[in-house]
Motif scaffolding. Structure first.
Motif, mmCIF file in Angstrom:
data_model
loop_
_atom_site.group_PDB
_atom_site.id
_atom_site.type_symbol
_atom_site.label_atom_id
_atom_site.label_comp_id
_atom_site.label_asym_id
_atom_site.label_seq_id
_atom_site.Cartn_x
_atom_site.Cartn_y
_atom_site.Cartn_z
ATOM 1 N N ALA A 42 0.843 -1.199 0.000
ATOM 2 C CA ALA A 42 0.000 0.000 0.000
ATOM 3 C C ALA A 42 0.877 1.248 0.000
ATOM 4 C CB ALA A 42 -0.929 0.003 1.202
ATOM 5 N N VAL A 43 0.399 2.278 -0.688
ATOM 6 C CA VAL A 43 1.165 3.513 -0.837
ATOM 7 C C VAL A 43 0.393 4.680 -0.247
ATOM 8 C CG1 VAL A 43 2.162 5.133 -2.502
ATOM 9 C CG2 VAL A 43 2.270 2.666 -2.936
ATOM 10 N N GLY A 44 1.021 5.363 0.707
ATOM 11 C CA GLY A 44 0.526 6.646 1.180
ATOM 12 C C GLY A 44 1.161 7.686 0.269
ATOM 13 N N ALA A 45 0.413 8.154 -0.720
ATOM 14 C CA ALA A 45 0.952 9.034 -1.764
ATOM 15 C C ALA A 45 1.588 10.291 -1.178
ATOM 16 C CB ALA A 45 -0.153 9.427 -2.734
ATOM 17 N N LEU A 46 2.590 10.812 -1.873
ATOM 18 C CA LEU A 46 3.226 12.054 -1.463
ATOM 19 C C LEU A 46 2.177 13.160 -1.357
ATOM 20 C CD1 LEU A 46 6.484 12.016 -3.602
ATOM 21 C CD2 LEU A 46 6.328 11.780 -1.111
ATOM 22 N N HIS A 47 2.212 13.910 -0.260
ATOM 23 C CA HIS A 47 1.261 14.993 -0.018
ATOM 24 C C HIS A 47 1.853 15.930 1.024
ATOM 25 C CE1 HIS A 47 0.527 12.226 3.295
ATOM 26 N NE2 HIS A 47 -0.057 13.223 3.956
ATOM 27 N N SER A 48 1.177 17.039 1.258
ATOM 28 C CA SER A 48 1.569 17.955 2.326
ATOM 29 C C SER A 48 0.305 18.564 2.917
ATOM 30 C CB SER A 48 2.504 19.048 1.798
ATOM 31 O OG SER A 48 1.825 19.873 0.881
ATOM 32 N N HIS A 49 0.441 19.131 4.106
ATOM 33 C CA HIS A 49 -0.681 19.772 4.787
ATOM 34 C C HIS A 49 -0.120 20.760 5.804
ATOM 35 C CE1 HIS A 49 0.308 16.751 7.823
ATOM 36 N NE2 HIS A 49 0.097 15.811 6.913
ATOM 37 N N PRO A 50 -0.955 21.647 6.327
ATOM 38 C CA PRO A 50 -0.467 22.677 7.244
ATOM 39 C C PRO A 50 -0.263 22.195 8.684
ATOM 40 C CG PRO A 50 -2.796 22.988 6.856
ATOM 41 C CD PRO A 50 -2.349 21.873 5.939
ATOM 42 N N HIS A 51 -0.516 20.918 8.941
ATOM 43 C CA HIS A 51 -0.407 20.374 10.298
ATOM 44 C C HIS A 51 0.999 19.850 10.574
ATOM 45 C CE1 HIS A 51 -4.393 19.816 8.586
ATOM 46 N NE2 HIS A 51 -4.861 20.091 9.783
ATOM 47 N N GLU A 52 1.441 19.919 11.834
ATOM 48 C CA GLU A 52 2.621 19.184 12.267
ATOM 49 C C GLU A 52 2.173 17.745 12.479
ATOM 50 O OE1 GLU A 52 5.696 21.128 15.007
ATOM 51 O OE2 GLU A 52 3.793 22.100 15.548
ATOM 52 N N GLN A 53 3.082 16.791 12.203
ATOM 53 C CA GLN A 53 2.714 15.381 12.326
ATOM 54 C C GLN A 53 3.894 14.574 12.846
ATOM 55 O OE1 GLN A 53 1.363 13.684 8.633
ATOM 56 N NE2 GLN A 53 1.394 11.596 9.396
ATOM 57 N N ILE A 54 3.607 13.730 13.817
ATOM 58 C CA ILE A 54 4.558 12.720 14.275
ATOM 59 C C ILE A 54 3.939 11.374 13.975
ATOM 60 C CG2 ILE A 54 5.531 11.613 16.324
ATOM 61 C CD1 ILE A 54 5.957 14.394 17.484
ATOM 62 N N THR A 55 4.744 10.460 13.450
ATOM 63 C CA THR A 55 4.289 9.100 13.183
ATOM 64 C C THR A 55 5.152 8.137 13.976
ATOM 65 O OG1 THR A 55 3.559 9.658 10.952
ATOM 66 C CG2 THR A 55 3.973 7.330 11.405
ATOM 67 N N TYR A 56 4.496 7.244 14.709
ATOM 68 C CA TYR A 56 5.174 6.183 15.443
ATOM 69 C C TYR A 56 4.803 4.869 14.769
ATOM 70 C CZ TYR A 56 6.563 3.050 19.207
ATOM 71 O OH TYR A 56 7.154 2.054 19.932
ATOM 72 N N ILE A 57 5.794 4.058 14.410
ATOM 73 C CA ILE A 57 5.536 2.787 13.730
ATOM 74 C C ILE A 57 5.268 1.729 14.797
ATOM 75 C CG2 ILE A 57 6.456 0.999 12.215
ATOM 76 C CD1 ILE A 57 7.732 4.543 11.962
ATOM 77 N N LEU A 58 4.016 1.286 14.879
ATOM 78 C CA LEU A 58 3.627 0.252 15.837
ATOM 79 C C LEU A 58 4.051 -1.133 15.372
ATOM 80 C CD1 LEU A 58 0.043 1.534 16.684
ATOM 81 C CD2 LEU A 58 2.013 1.510 18.228
ATOM 82 N N SER A 59 3.921 -1.369 14.055
ATOM 83 C CA SER A 59 4.297 -2.672 13.496
ATOM 84 C C SER A 59 4.534 -2.501 11.999
ATOM 85 C CB SER A 59 3.199 -3.715 13.750
ATOM 86 O OG SER A 59 1.989 -3.343 13.104
ATOM 87 N N GLY A 60 5.183 -3.494 11.410
ATOM 88 C CA GLY A 60 5.431 -3.472 9.976
ATOM 89 C C GLY A 60 6.757 -2.820 9.608
ATOM 90 N N ARG A 61 6.906 -2.601 8.306
ATOM 91 C CA ARG A 61 8.130 -2.007 7.739
ATOM 92 C C ARG A 61 7.702 -1.065 6.633
ATOM 93 N NH1 ARG A 61 11.611 -4.708 3.960
ATOM 94 N NH2 ARG A 61 13.603 -3.617 3.894
ATOM 95 N N PHE A 62 8.207 0.173 6.667
ATOM 96 C CA PHE A 62 7.766 1.226 5.770
ATOM 97 C C PHE A 62 8.950 1.979 5.185
ATOM 98 C CE2 PHE A 62 4.338 0.439 8.675
ATOM 99 C CZ PHE A 62 3.182 0.589 7.927
ATOM 100 N N GLU A 63 8.822 2.380 3.933
ATOM 101 C CA GLU A 63 9.787 3.286 3.313
ATOM 102 C C GLU A 63 9.138 4.670 3.307
ATOM 103 O OE1 GLU A 63 12.375 2.615 -0.446
ATOM 104 O OE2 GLU A 63 10.556 3.691 -1.084
ATOM 105 N N PHE A 64 9.665 5.563 4.137
ATOM 106 C CA PHE A 64 9.138 6.918 4.255
ATOM 107 C C PHE A 64 9.969 7.886 3.431
ATOM 108 C CE2 PHE A 64 7.181 5.258 8.067
ATOM 109 C CZ PHE A 64 6.006 5.982 8.173
ATOM 110 N N THR A 65 9.290 8.815 2.780
ATOM 111 C CA THR A 65 9.948 9.948 2.139
ATOM 112 C C THR A 65 9.432 11.206 2.815
ATOM 113 O OG1 THR A 65 10.165 8.797 0.036
ATOM 114 C CG2 THR A 65 10.307 11.199 -0.020
ATOM 115 N N ILE A 66 10.367 12.025 3.300
ATOM 116 C CA ILE A 66 10.032 13.315 3.903
ATOM 117 C C ILE A 66 10.949 14.331 3.260
ATOM 118 C CG2 ILE A 66 9.863 14.667 6.024
ATOM 119 C CD1 ILE A 66 9.614 11.969 7.540
#
Length: 110
Positions: A42-66
């Motif tokens: 599954a792909v969380g498409a590249l996007h942006s928004h005016p909010h600050e965001q913290i992501t904590y990985i509970l499980s799995g393996r992800f390739e993040f682009t920031i």
């Protein structure tokens, strides 16, 4: 009126399509906590928004682009995304993310 307690059984997962489901777990005007469930690939498409965001990985393996940086993260790792930075993720192994937003993502409540 401020809500202080949010029963997990009262809110279900919302299917966003493409192997991604979301559940708002708690929120106020200034803060929001969201579980995001990803199937492998599954792909969380590249996007942006005016909010600050913290992501904590509970499980799995992800390739993040920031911004211009891409990194593979697993359970126990975290990310920070400043307002308006382009970001996205590809799920390499099915898992669950815990996203924290400030202010609240009103668009997730409607």
């Amino acid at each position: 009126m401020v809500m202080n307690f949010f029963a997990g059984t009262e809110t279900g997962l919302v299917d966003l399509g493409g192997g991604i489901q979301r559940k708002v777990t708690a929120y106020s005007d200034n803060l929001m906590c969201v579980e995001v469930h990803f199937d492998t690939g599954a792909v969380g498409a590249l996007h942006s928004h005016p909010h600050e965001q913290i992501t904590y990985i509970l499980s799995g393996r992800f390739e993040f682009t920031i911004g211009d940086t891409t990194q593979v993260l697993t359970a126990g790792d975290s990310t920070y995304k400043q307002p308006h930075v382009e970001h996205g993720a590809v799920c390499l192994e099915a898992g669950v993310l815990l996203d924290i937003f400030t202010p609240c993502r009103a668009d997730f409540l409607g």
